[in-house]
Design a protein around this motif. Structure first.
Motif, PDB file in Angstrom:
ATOM      1  N   VAL A  74       0.840  -1.204   0.000  1.00  0.00           N
ATOM      2  CA  VAL A  74       0.000   0.000   0.000  1.00  0.00           C
ATOM      3  C   VAL A  74       0.876   1.256   0.000  1.00  0.00           C
ATOM      4  O   VAL A  74       0.614   2.210  -0.734  1.00  0.00           O
ATOM      5  N   PHE A  75       1.914   1.252   0.808  1.00  0.00           N
ATOM      6  CA  PHE A  75       2.858   2.381   0.856  1.00  0.00           C
ATOM      7  C   PHE A  75       3.504   2.588  -0.514  1.00  0.00           C
ATOM      8  O   PHE A  75       3.569   3.705  -1.017  1.00  0.00           O
ATOM      9  N   PRO A 101       3.489   7.252  -4.434  1.00  0.00           N
ATOM     10  CA  PRO A 101       3.579   7.864  -5.768  1.00  0.00           C
ATOM     11  C   PRO A 101       2.234   8.396  -6.274  1.00  0.00           C
ATOM     12  O   PRO A 101       2.194   9.404  -6.981  1.00  0.00           O
ATOM     13  N   LEU A 102       1.135   7.754  -5.903  1.00  0.00           N
ATOM     14  CA  LEU A 102      -0.181   8.251  -6.325  1.00  0.00           C
ATOM     15  C   LEU A 102      -0.490   9.622  -5.731  1.00  0.00           C
ATOM     16  O   LEU A 102      -1.264  10.392  -6.295  1.00  0.00           O
ATOM     17  N   MET A 103       0.121   9.917  -4.586  1.00  0.00           N
ATOM     18  CA  MET A 103      -0.049  11.234  -3.970  1.00  0.00           C
ATOM     19  C   MET A 103       0.930  12.259  -4.551  1.00  0.00           C
ATOM     20  O   MET A 103       0.991  13.392  -4.094  1.00  0.00           O
ATOM     21  N   GLY A 104       1.715  11.828  -5.532  1.00  0.00           N
ATOM     22  CA  GLY A 104       2.658  12.731  -6.179  1.00  0.00           C
ATOM     23  C   GLY A 104       3.959  12.912  -5.419  1.00  0.00           C
ATOM     24  O   GLY A 104       4.707  13.848  -5.692  1.00  0.00           O
ATOM     25  N   GLY A 161      11.240   9.896   6.060  1.00  0.00           N
ATOM     26  CA  GLY A 161      10.243  10.801   6.630  1.00  0.00           C
ATOM     27  C   GLY A 161       8.826  10.350   6.312  1.00  0.00           C
ATOM     28  O   GLY A 161       7.947  10.333   7.190  1.00  0.00           O
ATOM     29  N   LEU A 162       8.594   9.963   5.054  1.00  0.00           N
ATOM     30  CA  LEU A 162       7.274   9.466   4.673  1.00  0.00           C
ATOM     31  C   LEU A 162       6.959   8.146   5.371  1.00  0.00           C
ATOM     32  O   LEU A 162       5.826   7.908   5.779  1.00  0.00           O
TER      33      LEU A 162
END
Length: 141
Positions: free
Chosen positions: A66-67, A72-75, A86-87
Motif C-alpha cells: 500500500v505504501f 507515488p499516487l499522492m505525487g 520521513g514518509l
C-alpha cells in the motif's frame, strides 16, 4: 508492478524488524492480532499466538505494498532516503493510530495499558522508518 513487489519485500523486511523489536520490548504475550483471531475463533489470544503472528506478518507485507503504490499516487517521490524515511515515519504513525483506535479498541474491544500502547507505538514507528529506508536506498529499484 515493480513497485508492488518492492512494497511487498519492504513490508516483509519492516515487519520482521518490527516483530523482533516487539518480542524484545514486549511483555512476552501474544500480539494483538492473536486477540483478533481469538475473537472470531472463540478462544483466548494465547490459543492463537502463531496464527496471530502470521496474520500480523500478512498485514505488514500488504501495508508495504500500500505504501509503495500510495505514495507515488499522492505525487510524492521515494528516491531520496531522507524523504522516504520521513514518509515512512508518517506512515508508521498512521498505522499506529489506526491500530490503536480501530483494531485494538473498536474491533477487538481491548483497552490496552500504557506499557502496551508505548510498545505498540514504538514498533509501528520503527516499521515505518525501516519501510521508508528500504525504499530510500533503492534496493529493488
Amino acid at each position: 508492478m515493480a513497485s508492488i513487489i518492492a512494497g511487498l519485500a519492504g513490508g516483509l523486511v519492516a515487519t520482521i524488524v518490527m516483530t523482533i523489536l516487539m518480542m524484545v520490548i514486549g511483555d512476552g504475550g501474544p500480539p494483538p492480532t492473536a486477540a483478533l483471531v481469538a475473537k472470531f475463533a472463540d478462544g483466548t489470544p494465547e490459543d492463537y499466538e502463531m496464527p496471530g503472528m502470521i496474520l500480523h506478518l500478512i498485514y505488514g507485507v500488504l501495508a508495504g505494498a500500500v505504501f509503495a503504490v500510495g505514495v507515488p499516487l499522492m505525487g510524492l517521490n521515494l528516491e531520496s532516503i531522507a524523504v522516504a524515511v520521513g514518509l515512512g515515519l508518517v506512515y508508521g504513525i498512521i498505522l499506529m493510530i489506526g491500530g490503536m483506535v480501530f483494531w485494538m479498541r473498536m474491533v477487538i474491544g481491548m483497552e490496552p495499558d500504557r506499557d502496551t500502547m508505548t510498545m505498540f507505538g514504538t514498533v509501528h514507528v520503527v516499521y515505518g522508518i525501516v519501510l521508508g529506508a528500504f525504499f530510500g536506498t533503492g534496493i529493488l529499484a
